[in-house]
Design an enzyme around this catalytic site. Structure first.
Site, PDB file in Angstrom:
ATOM      1  N   PRO A  51       0.827  -1.211   0.000  1.00 51.07           N
ATOM      2  CA  PRO A  51       0.000   0.000   0.000  1.00 51.07           C
ATOM      3  C   PRO A  51       0.858   1.256   0.000  1.00 51.07           C
ATOM      4  O   PRO A  51       1.834   1.350   0.732  1.00 51.07           O
ATOM      5  CB  PRO A  51      -0.810  -0.097   1.291  1.00 51.07           C
ATOM      6  CG  PRO A  51      -0.259  -1.237   2.054  1.00 51.07           C
ATOM      7  CD  PRO A  51       0.635  -2.035   1.175  1.00 51.07           C
ATOM      8  N   GLU A  52       0.510   2.186  -0.851  1.00 51.02           N
ATOM      9  CA  GLU A  52       1.238   3.462  -0.893  1.00 51.02           C
ATOM     10  C   GLU A  52       0.422   4.523  -0.157  1.00 51.02           C
ATOM     11  O   GLU A  52      -0.657   4.261   0.348  1.00 51.02           O
ATOM     12  CB  GLU A  52       1.478   3.857  -2.350  1.00 51.02           C
ATOM     13  CG  GLU A  52       2.450   2.888  -3.040  1.00 51.02           C
ATOM     14  CD  GLU A  52       3.272   3.564  -4.114  1.00 51.02           C
ATOM     15  OE1 GLU A  52       3.579   4.764  -3.972  1.00 51.02           O
ATOM     16  OE2 GLU A  52       3.610   2.896  -5.094  1.00 51.02           O
TER      17      GLU A  52
END
Ligand SMILES: [Zn+2]
Length: 285
Positions: free
Chosen positions: A2-3
């Protein structure tokens, strides 16, 4: 992994669901990797604390905790007053496959569940992470510092100064968490494309005007992705446990050999500091 936009989306989802709730008890699993603070410290900090807020700092999800009155009774009288407003934080980094689930207690406990918080509302908040790159920790004085500056809050002059004199490729500098916190591979590539800068360019060689465009692109790309609810490319879910993400239309990332959306030139892929970088050889220089 996840960014920033995904983490922002997850933090907002959690804030809606658990803010104001109180942690009644904590169960932590036996696997040591997810615990960055000692288990006893995590449990002691969380138990009987009220979740005042949930927010994102860099790629961390931070639960702002307020010590609950019940704990005061066990402390010497002298510390009672200062402790009554004590702030602490529970910090969650999702790593590659970490997820936070808000569910009813009867919901099946998934394999790879490393933490279960029982909440006063009757629900449970669970941390599930098959690959165990995620990390749980606490900051008992509430002073967690993720390092770097927040890309959505940074001002232009500060942004420009981050890259001053840096001989590394601009792509590496964008991924350096000590400079900007939370800009990952996808959004670095997309920001460089929108600002017309090749990923291998030395950071120090980029003009102020180009850095100004990059500054705007980084914010634009992150804000668009947040508006879409993050652009997941792997297997994690939002705070409800639902598959909750829409894909931002990537202009270069993952499009090696496909035509540039602007000029039709095939997108190139190079490896910089071990990470894939995608760019248009015509639009970026
Ligand atoms: Zn192009």
């Amino acid at each position: 992994m996840p960014e920033l936009p995904e983490v922002e989306t997850i933090a907002r989802g959690l804030a809606k669901r658990v803010s104001g709730d109180v942690v009644e008890s904590v169960w932590l699993g036996q696997k040591p990797e997810p615990l960055k603070s000692p288990a006893s410290e995590i449990a002691a900090t969380l138990e009987r604390s009220r979740i005042a807020a949930v927010r994102r700092i860099g790629k961390h999800i931070v639960f702002e905790l307020e010590a609950n009155g019940a704990r005061r009774a066990t402390l010497p009288a002298k510390r009672t007053t200062s402790r009554s407003t004590a702030k602490a934080q529970w910090i969650v980094h999702l790593g590659m496959t970490g997820r936070l689930q808000v569910c009813e207690p009867q919901a099946e406990v998934l394999k790879h569940t490393h933490a279960i918080l029982k909440l006063a509302s009757g629900r449970e908040l669970r941390f599930v992470d098959p690959r165990r790159f995620g990390r749980l920790s606490v900051a008992r004085s509430g002073d967690f510092n993720a390092g770097g500056v927040e890309p959505l809050e940074v001002q232009l002059d500060q942004f420009v100064s981050l890259f001053h004199g840096r001989k590394t490729p601009i792509k590496s500098a964008l991924l350096n968490q000590k400079l900007l916190r939370g800009v990952g591979n996808i959004y670095a590539d997309e920001s460089l494309f929108r600002s017309g800068i090749r990923p291998r360019r030395r950071a120090a060689s980029i003009s102020r005007e180009q850095l100004r465009r990059l500054f705007l692109s980084v914010k634009e790309v992150l804000r668009e992705a947040i508006a879409l609810g993050g652009s997941s490319v792997s297997d994690y879910v939002d705070a409800d446990g639902e598959e909750g993400f829409f894909q931002l239309r990537h202009r270069v990332y993952g499009r090696e050999g496909e035509p540039c959306l602007v000029c039709k030139t095939p997108i190139k892929r190079v490896v910089i500091a071990g990470r894939s970088s995608h760019y248009c050889p015509k639009c970026q220089e």
